[in-house]
Write a protein that holds these residues in place. Structure first.
Motif, PDB file in Angstrom:
ATOM      1  N   ILE A 215       0.851  -1.189   0.000  1.00 40.77           N
ATOM      2  CA  ILE A 215       0.000   0.000   0.000  1.00 40.77           C
ATOM      3  C   ILE A 215       0.888   1.240   0.000  1.00 40.77           C
ATOM      4  O   ILE A 215       1.756   1.385   0.863  1.00 40.77           O
ATOM      5  CB  ILE A 215      -0.937   0.023   1.219  1.00 40.77           C
ATOM      6  CG1 ILE A 215      -1.783  -1.243   1.282  1.00 40.77           C
ATOM      7  CG2 ILE A 215      -1.840   1.251   1.177  1.00 40.77           C
ATOM      8  CD1 ILE A 215      -2.632  -1.353   2.527  1.00 40.77           C
ATOM      9  N   ILE A 216       0.689   2.116  -0.972  1.00 40.39           N
ATOM     10  CA  ILE A 216       1.422   3.380  -1.035  1.00 40.39           C
ATOM     11  C   ILE A 216       0.432   4.476  -0.673  1.00 40.39           C
ATOM     12  O   ILE A 216      -0.457   4.808  -1.463  1.00 40.39           O
ATOM     13  CB  ILE A 216       2.005   3.628  -2.439  1.00 40.39           C
ATOM     14  CG1 ILE A 216       2.904   2.458  -2.858  1.00 40.39           C
ATOM     15  CG2 ILE A 216       2.787   4.935  -2.468  1.00 40.39           C
ATOM     16  CD1 ILE A 216       3.453   2.582  -4.270  1.00 40.39           C
ATOM     17  N   GLY A 217       0.578   5.021   0.530  1.00 42.35           N
ATOM     18  CA  GLY A 217      -0.454   5.938   1.021  1.00 42.35           C
ATOM     19  C   GLY A 217      -1.718   5.149   1.280  1.00 42.35           C
ATOM     20  O   GLY A 217      -1.797   4.341   2.197  1.00 42.35           O
ATOM     21  N   LYS A 218      -2.720   5.335   0.407  1.00 43.05           N
ATOM     22  CA  LYS A 218      -3.970   4.575   0.502  1.00 43.05           C
ATOM     23  C   LYS A 218      -4.216   3.737  -0.747  1.00 43.05           C
ATOM     24  O   LYS A 218      -5.257   3.078  -0.852  1.00 43.05           O
ATOM     25  CB  LYS A 218      -5.148   5.537   0.718  1.00 43.05           C
ATOM     26  CG  LYS A 218      -5.089   6.295   2.032  1.00 43.05           C
ATOM     27  CD  LYS A 218      -6.281   7.232   2.179  1.00 43.05           C
ATOM     28  CE  LYS A 218      -6.216   7.993   3.504  1.00 43.05           C
ATOM     29  NZ  LYS A 218      -7.372   8.938   3.649  1.00 43.05           N
ATOM     30  N   ALA A 219      -3.289   3.760  -1.673  1.00 44.55           N
ATOM     31  CA  ALA A 219      -3.471   3.059  -2.954  1.00 44.55           C
ATOM     32  C   ALA A 219      -2.770   1.703  -2.932  1.00 44.55           C
ATOM     33  O   ALA A 219      -1.596   1.607  -2.563  1.00 44.55           O
ATOM     34  CB  ALA A 219      -2.928   3.911  -4.102  1.00 44.55           C
ATOM     35  N   HIS A 220      -3.498   0.671  -3.333  1.00 42.62           N
ATOM     36  CA  HIS A 220      -2.986  -0.694  -3.317  1.00 42.62           C
ATOM     37  C   HIS A 220      -2.371  -1.076  -4.667  1.00 42.62           C
ATOM     38  O   HIS A 220      -2.988  -0.870  -5.712  1.00 42.62           O
ATOM     39  CB  HIS A 220      -4.109  -1.691  -3.004  1.00 42.62           C
ATOM     40  CG  HIS A 220      -4.675  -1.569  -1.627  1.00 42.62           C
ATOM     41  ND1 HIS A 220      -5.386  -0.453  -1.217  1.00 42.62           N
ATOM     42  CD2 HIS A 220      -4.638  -2.413  -0.567  1.00 42.62           C
ATOM     43  CE1 HIS A 220      -5.757  -0.626   0.049  1.00 42.62           C
ATOM     44  NE2 HIS A 220      -5.319  -1.800   0.463  1.00 42.62           N
ATOM     45  N   ILE A 221      -1.182  -1.661  -4.616  1.00 46.57           N
ATOM     46  CA  ILE A 221      -0.572  -2.221  -5.820  1.00 46.57           C
ATOM     47  C   ILE A 221      -1.363  -3.465  -6.229  1.00 46.57           C
ATOM     48  O   ILE A 221      -1.974  -4.133  -5.394  1.00 46.57           O
ATOM     49  CB  ILE A 221       0.909  -2.588  -5.557  1.00 46.57           C
ATOM     50  CG1 ILE A 221       1.710  -1.309  -5.263  1.00 46.57           C
ATOM     51  CG2 ILE A 221       1.526  -3.330  -6.737  1.00 46.57           C
ATOM     52  CD1 ILE A 221       3.156  -1.564  -4.878  1.00 46.57           C
ATOM     53  N   ILE A 222      -1.364  -3.798  -7.511  1.00 47.34           N
ATOM     54  CA  ILE A 222      -2.017  -5.008  -8.009  1.00 47.34           C
ATOM     55  C   ILE A 222      -1.369  -6.213  -7.324  1.00 47.34           C
ATOM     56  O   ILE A 222      -0.136  -6.363  -7.355  1.00 47.34           O
ATOM     57  CB  ILE A 222      -1.855  -5.106  -9.535  1.00 47.34           C
ATOM     58  CG1 ILE A 222      -2.389  -3.830 -10.201  1.00 47.34           C
ATOM     59  CG2 ILE A 222      -2.544  -6.350 -10.087  1.00 47.34           C
ATOM     60  CD1 ILE A 222      -1.781  -3.534 -11.547  1.00 47.34           C
ATOM     61  N   ALA A 223      -2.168  -7.074  -6.703  1.00 49.78           N
ATOM     62  CA  ALA A 223      -1.633  -8.169  -5.884  1.00 49.78           C
ATOM     63  C   ALA A 223      -0.650  -9.075  -6.639  1.00 49.78           C
ATOM     64  O   ALA A 223       0.450  -9.342  -6.136  1.00 49.78           O
ATOM     65  CB  ALA A 223      -2.779  -8.981  -5.284  1.00 49.78           C
ATOM     66  N   PRO A 224      -0.986  -9.577  -7.834  1.00 48.90           N
ATOM     67  CA  PRO A 224      -0.015 -10.433  -8.532  1.00 48.90           C
ATOM     68  C   PRO A 224       1.264  -9.695  -8.933  1.00 48.90           C
ATOM     69  O   PRO A 224       2.346 -10.292  -8.963  1.00 48.90           O
ATOM     70  CB  PRO A 224      -0.781 -10.941  -9.759  1.00 48.90           C
ATOM     71  CG  PRO A 224      -1.967 -10.062  -9.899  1.00 48.90           C
ATOM     72  CD  PRO A 224      -2.281  -9.562  -8.532  1.00 48.90           C
ATOM     73  N   LEU A 225       1.169  -8.396  -9.230  1.00 53.07           N
ATOM     74  CA  LEU A 225       2.375  -7.613  -9.520  1.00 53.07           C
ATOM     75  C   LEU A 225       3.233  -7.502  -8.269  1.00 53.07           C
ATOM     76  O   LEU A 225       4.464  -7.663  -8.319  1.00 53.07           O
ATOM     77  CB  LEU A 225       2.007  -6.216 -10.030  1.00 53.07           C
ATOM     78  CG  LEU A 225       3.171  -5.218 -10.139  1.00 53.07           C
ATOM     79  CD1 LEU A 225       4.233  -5.717 -11.103  1.00 53.07           C
ATOM     80  CD2 LEU A 225       2.667  -3.840 -10.560  1.00 53.07           C
ATOM     81  N   TYR A 226       2.613  -7.251  -7.138  1.00 53.42           N
ATOM     82  CA  TYR A 226       3.359  -7.135  -5.886  1.00 53.42           C
ATOM     83  C   TYR A 226       4.091  -8.439  -5.571  1.00 53.42           C
ATOM     84  O   TYR A 226       5.251  -8.421  -5.143  1.00 53.42           O
ATOM     85  CB  TYR A 226       2.422  -6.762  -4.746  1.00 53.42           C
ATOM     86  CG  TYR A 226       3.131  -6.573  -3.425  1.00 53.42           C
ATOM     87  CD1 TYR A 226       3.923  -5.451  -3.207  1.00 53.42           C
ATOM     88  CD2 TYR A 226       3.028  -7.524  -2.407  1.00 53.42           C
ATOM     89  CE1 TYR A 226       4.594  -5.270  -2.001  1.00 53.42           C
ATOM     90  CE2 TYR A 226       3.695  -7.356  -1.204  1.00 53.42           C
ATOM     91  CZ  TYR A 226       4.472  -6.230  -1.006  1.00 53.42           C
ATOM     92  OH  TYR A 226       5.137  -6.064   0.174  1.00 53.42           O
ATOM     93  N   GLN A 227       3.428  -9.557  -5.828  1.00 52.10           N
ATOM     94  CA  GLN A 227       4.063 -10.848  -5.584  1.00 52.10           C
ATOM     95  C   GLN A 227       5.277 -11.034  -6.499  1.00 52.10           C
ATOM     96  O   GLN A 227       6.330 -11.511  -6.062  1.00 52.10           O
ATOM     97  CB  GLN A 227       3.063 -11.987  -5.801  1.00 52.10           C
ATOM     98  CG  GLN A 227       3.586 -13.372  -5.454  1.00 52.10           C
ATOM     99  CD  GLN A 227       4.059 -13.471  -4.014  1.00 52.10           C
ATOM    100  OE1 GLN A 227       3.401 -12.982  -3.097  1.00 52.10           O
ATOM    101  NE2 GLN A 227       5.213 -14.100  -3.822  1.00 52.10           N
TER     102      GLN A 227
END
Length: 336
Positions: A215-227
């Motif tokens: 989470i950057i601030g309040k925005a979530h990265i795409i889960a599979p991209l984060y993985q």
């Protein structure tokens, strides 16, 4: 009217205008980058139609919808004309009545219309599946103030494929990260903007990103991209604390003191009461370097714990300073 799959839609969307027929509220929550909102119904009208559809059926909802749309038909055509193209791409939520209705009207007037099969939902499904594939990600890691964003931007000027996640999120990623930016996009829009960057890249070449939290601030990265990011090779940028303090003071020291103090109190539990009050006193006295040093100690400790968990992915440590940033950028872009 031609109904097309998401792949064909995306291959055409940079050449022809995209019309999003969903309500303004739906569009604001998340939309295909570059799409023009041309809603058949405003937010209140959409709610009314939805209620009628559930309670009185499809035919009644269509009749009420037509009465609402009728006075706007000419306006819809004129807005479409103002886009300067006789070929248009159209979508709604699921490729249903809203996109089909506008497509019928505009085609009757003389436009060539391509409708996205499955609508915006198909686009979101494509986004998730896109990041399920192997990607040649390279991660720039480093403690707070290590000029990672500056390094990525320098690499970009030299031809590297980079994604500035903090830039897209409009947030610098710490408790102090919101003060230098405009308001953040929704997580959904943030993710759409990330995909947009990747669609321009060659997937055969490395794609560089900064090491980030989910989470950057309040925005979530795409889960599979984060993985994928967690498993990708890391290049650990090492910058002296003295230089990092200069970078942070230069970047944040001119912000209003009340905002800096509020952000310091936001992490009071993590800093400890005594360190928090000491840092706040330094800010009040204009002693920004001393305040930054106290706050940086917390962030360095937290970063160290996080990096230890990903130690196996660190392939190289790279000393860097302001004088050799360009040289480091040039060396990194040679990595395949």
């Amino acid at each position: 009217m031609q109904v097309i799959e998401i792949d064909q839609f995306l291959s055409n969307k940079n050449d022809f205008p995209v019309l999003d027929t969903r309500s303004p509220g739906e569009h604001a929550a998340g939309h295909i980058p570059g799409a023009v909102n041309l809603p058949l119904f405003d937010n209140d009208q959409r709610a009314i139609i939805g209620t009628i559809y559930k309670e009185e059926g499809r035919e009644k909802a269509i009749k009420v919808g037509l009465k609402l749309i009728g006075p706007k038909l000419v306006d819809l055509i004129e807005i479409a004309e103002s886009l300067g193209s006789k070929k248009l791409l159209i979508h709604c939520w699921r490729g249903g009545m809203r996109s089909s209705s506008l497509a019928w009207l505009l085609e009757l007037y003389g436009f060539e219309i391509l409708v996205l099969k499955g609508g915006y939902k198909a686009y979101r499904n494509y986004l998730l599946s896109f990041f399920d594939q192997p990607l040649k990600l390279k991660i720039v890691a480093g403690t707070t103030g290590s000029m990672k964003t500056s390094l990525l931007k320098e690499m970009e000027t030299k031809g590297a494929q980079i994604v500035d996640l903090e830039g897209l999120a409009h947030h610098q990623g710490s408790a102090f990260g919101s003060h230098k930016e405009e308001s953040q996009p929704s997580s959904e829009q943030f993710q759409n903007d990330i995909l947009e960057k990747f669609l321009y890249f060659s997937l055969e070449k490395p794609i560089w990103l900064e090491d980030e939290s989910f989470i950057i601030g309040k925005a979530h990265i795409i889960a599979p991209l984060y993985q994928l990011m967690q498993e990708s090779p890391r290049y650990h940028i090492v910058v002296s604390k003295e230089q990092r303090l200069k970078v942070l003071v230069n970047g944040y020291g001119s912000l209003p003191k009340d905002k800096l103090i509020k952000s310091t109190y936001d992490i009071a539990k993590k800093l400890g009461k005594e360190n928090c009050e000491l840092a706040v006193n330094h800010i009040e006295n204009g002693e920004m370097s001393q305040a930054a040093s106290i706050i940086l100690s917390y962030y360095d400790k937290a970063y160290g714990k996080g990096l230890n968990k990903k130690a196996k992915t660190v392939v190289r440590e790279i000393p860097m300073n302001l004088d050799n940033l360009s040289e480091v950028a040039a060396s990194l872009i040679k990595i395949e």
